[in-house]
Design a protein around this motif. Structure first.
Motif, short mmCIF file in Angstrom:
data_model
loop_
_atom_site.label_atom_id
_atom_site.label_comp_id
_atom_site.label_asym_id
_atom_site.label_seq_id
_atom_site.Cartn_x
_atom_site.Cartn_y
_atom_site.Cartn_z
N MET A 1 0.84 -1.20 0.00
CA MET A 1 0.00 0.00 0.00
C MET A 1 0.87 1.25 0.00
SD MET A 1 -2.85 1.26 2.78
CE MET A 1 -3.76 -0.29 2.65
N ASN A 2 0.47 2.25 -0.77
CA ASN A 2 1.22 3.49 -0.84
C ASN A 2 1.33 4.15 0.54
OD1 ASN A 2 0.86 6.69 -1.12
ND2 ASN A 2 2.12 5.94 -2.82
N ARG A 3 2.49 4.71 0.84
CA ARG A 3 2.75 5.27 2.17
C ARG A 3 1.84 6.45 2.50
NH1 ARG A 3 8.81 7.46 0.57
NH2 ARG A 3 8.17 9.17 -0.78
N ASP A 4 1.47 7.24 1.51
CA ASP A 4 0.61 8.39 1.78
C ASP A 4 -0.82 7.95 2.08
OD1 ASP A 4 2.67 10.28 1.47
OD2 ASP A 4 2.44 10.23 -0.70
N ILE A 5 -1.27 6.89 1.41
CA ILE A 5 -2.58 6.33 1.74
C ILE A 5 -2.56 5.74 3.14
CG2 ILE A 5 -4.25 4.54 1.13
CD1 ILE A 5 -3.43 4.89 -1.77
N LYS A 6 -1.45 5.06 3.47
CA LYS A 6 -1.28 4.54 4.83
C LYS A 6 -1.38 5.65 5.86
CE LYS A 6 1.75 0.47 4.54
NZ LYS A 6 3.06 -0.03 5.02
N ALA A 7 -0.73 6.78 5.55
CA ALA A 7 -0.71 7.90 6.49
C ALA A 7 -2.12 8.43 6.75
CB ALA A 7 0.19 9.02 5.97
N ARG B 1 5.09 -4.15 5.32
CA ARG B 1 4.47 -3.48 4.17
C ARG B 1 2.94 -3.64 4.22
NH1 ARG B 1 7.56 -5.63 0.36
NH2 ARG B 1 8.89 -3.81 0.01
N ASP B 2 2.48 -4.76 4.74
CA ASP B 2 1.05 -5.04 4.82
C ASP B 2 0.43 -4.55 6.13
OD1 ASP B 2 1.15 -6.32 2.36
OD2 ASP B 2 1.57 -8.27 3.25
N SER B 3 1.19 -3.77 6.90
CA SER B 3 0.71 -3.29 8.19
C SER B 3 0.47 -1.78 8.14
CB SER B 3 1.73 -3.62 9.28
OG SER B 3 2.87 -2.77 9.17
N SER B 4 0.29 -1.19 9.32
CA SER B 4 0.07 0.26 9.41
C SER B 4 1.36 1.07 9.40
CB SER B 4 -0.71 0.57 10.69
OG SER B 4 0.03 0.12 11.83
N ILE B 5 2.51 0.40 9.35
CA ILE B 5 3.80 1.09 9.43
C ILE B 5 4.02 2.00 8.22
CG2 ILE B 5 6.30 0.81 9.50
CD1 ILE B 5 4.86 0.12 12.11
N ILE B 6 4.29 3.26 8.50
CA ILE B 6 4.53 4.27 7.46
C ILE B 6 6.02 4.59 7.35
CG2 ILE B 6 3.98 6.62 6.69
CD1 ILE B 6 1.55 6.39 8.72
N VAL B 7 6.70 4.67 8.50
CA VAL B 7 8.12 5.00 8.54
C VAL B 7 8.90 3.77 8.96
CG1 VAL B 7 9.90 6.44 9.59
CG2 VAL B 7 7.63 7.40 9.13
N LEU B 8 9.86 3.35 8.12
CA LEU B 8 10.69 2.18 8.42
C LEU B 8 12.13 2.66 8.55
CD1 LEU B 8 10.95 -0.85 8.80
CD2 LEU B 8 11.14 -1.09 6.31
N SER B 9 12.67 2.56 9.76
CA SER B 9 14.02 3.04 10.05
C SER B 9 14.97 1.87 10.22
CB SER B 9 14.00 3.89 11.32
OG SER B 9 15.29 4.37 11.63
N ALA C 1 12.95 -2.18 0.29
CA ALA C 1 11.95 -1.49 1.11
C ALA C 1 11.45 -0.21 0.46
CB ALA C 1 12.53 -1.18 2.49
N HIS C 2 12.28 0.39 -0.39
CA HIS C 2 11.99 1.72 -0.93
C HIS C 2 11.15 1.62 -2.20
CE1 HIS C 2 13.23 5.94 -2.25
NE2 HIS C 2 12.71 6.08 -1.05
N ASP C 3 9.93 1.10 -2.05
CA ASP C 3 9.04 0.91 -3.20
C ASP C 3 7.80 1.77 -3.12
OD1 ASP C 3 7.71 -0.28 -1.11
OD2 ASP C 3 7.09 -2.06 -2.25
N GLY C 4 7.81 2.74 -2.19
CA GLY C 4 6.65 3.60 -2.01
C GLY C 4 5.76 3.19 -0.87
N SER C 5 6.07 2.05 -0.23
CA SER C 5 5.26 1.59 0.90
C SER C 5 5.62 2.29 2.20
CB SER C 5 5.45 0.07 1.09
OG SER C 5 5.09 -0.64 -0.07
N PHE C 6 6.86 2.78 2.29
CA PHE C 6 7.36 3.39 3.53
C PHE C 6 8.14 4.66 3.21
CE2 PHE C 6 8.06 -1.26 3.79
CZ PHE C 6 7.19 -1.61 4.80
#
Length: 322
Positions: free
Chosen positions: A1-7, A66-74, A93-98
């Motif tokens: 899921m796109n990170r902005d939609i997740k946000a 990626r399938d969770s609510s996580i938006i920021v992955l450090s 990881a850098h596919d737009g999910s985070f």
């Protein structure tokens, strides 16, 4: 899921539906090996005790998140750049999910080839700079990362011995239009030296510096006020820590217990377990209120604080300037 939609979904669930346990930030300790053995650090994070997942296991964990609510992955450690596959993992990881962050002590930041490649694989670089990483002089050349298009957030550990030098560091970071995050030293039970600063003194210093350098100093007012006992009315947990093998200590890596493994179980399923519900109940009794990430993200309880944070981070994201 796109990170902005997740946000957006995260905002609805936490701010409108008032879910206090919907994580948006994951500290992923991809290795417990490090080229340094800092006195303030938990020995588990540099002596290899927590192990290190294979490339395949790390990717399984990333898929799970990626399938969770996580938006920021450090990506953290240990020192994550000691992994030979770190560039491969960052790219995965850098596919737009985070929003992908890399936290490093600078181990490979003198390698021009590495910098060119990592710039395309991360959104933000968290650079640990302080006396205890033996790299304070790195502040003098901090602006060089602009030529690579890298957005830098300096992380600096403050102790009872170097608190008086904090403003000078903030000024140097501001010269580059970057940001700085202050991490108070924590006296772990096995710490070699007790370094934690006095909370009242730290509050006095941070509150004054936040007023003077609000766009540069990244610590939230919620975190600063908690240093003098002003805690949020509603304690929340919007962050998780993931160990190199996928183990999930909850609600944090100081007071928590291992509640599952993210290489084998879905995060959402783990968070629904009776064990997690019991630990959440204990957290609401304030047992984990001093944990840094929970206090930092707790400021998002206020729509006003959240709006200010989003405004600053949007400017940071699109312009690269604090």
């Amino acid at each position: 899921m796109n990170r902005d939609i997740k946000a957006v979904r995260w905002f609805i669930k936490t701010q409108l539906l008032k879910d206090p346990f919907n994580p948006g930030y994951a500290t992923f300790k991809v290795t417990s090996r490090c080229n340094l053995h800092c006195t303030f650090c938990n020995p588990e994070y540099y002596n290899g005790e927590l192990g290190e997942g294979s490339t395949e296991i790390i990717k399984k964990i990333i898929d799970n998140l990626r399938d969770s609510s996580i938006i920021v992955l450090s990506f953290e450690g240990g020192e994550p750049t000691t992994r030979k596959d770190i560039l491969e993992l960052l790219q995965y990881a850098h596919d737009g999910s985070f929003y992908v962050m890399l936290t490093t002590n600078g181990y490979k930041l003198s390698d021009d080839n590495f910098l060119v490649k990592v710039a395309d694989r991360i959104d933000f670089l968290h650079y640990s700079i302080d006396e205890y990483h033996w790299n304070v002089k790195a502040l003098d050349t901090l602006c060089k990362f602009r030529q690579y298009g890298i957005k830098v957030n300096v992380q600096t550990v403050v102790t009872r011995y170097n608190l008086n030098k904090l403003e000078d560091k903030i000024k140097k970071v501001r010269e580059c239009n970057y940001k700085i995050l202050v991490l108070p030293a924590v006296d772990y039970p096995d710490s070699k030296v007790k370094l934690a600063p006095d909370p009242e003194q730290l509050y006095n210093v941070l509150s004054e510096l936040k007023k003077k350098y609000s766009s540069t100093l990244n610590n939230s007012w919620g975190f600063i006020k908690a240093l003098k006992g002003e805690y949020p009315k509603r304690l929340v947990s919007y962050a998780i820590t993931v160990y190199p093998n996928g183990d999930l200590p909850y609600p944090d890596d100081i007071n928590g217990e291992i509640v599952g493994n993210l290489s084998k179980e879905k995060l959402n399923d783990i968070l629904k377990s009776p064990k997690v519900k019991e630990l959440q109940r204990k957290m609401l009794e304030n047992q984990a209120r001093f944990e840094y990430l929970h206090l930092q993200t707790a400021s998002f309880n206020s729509i006003r604080d959240l709006a200010e944070y989003v405004r600053d981070m949007a400017k940071w994201r699109f312009t690269g300037k604090a």
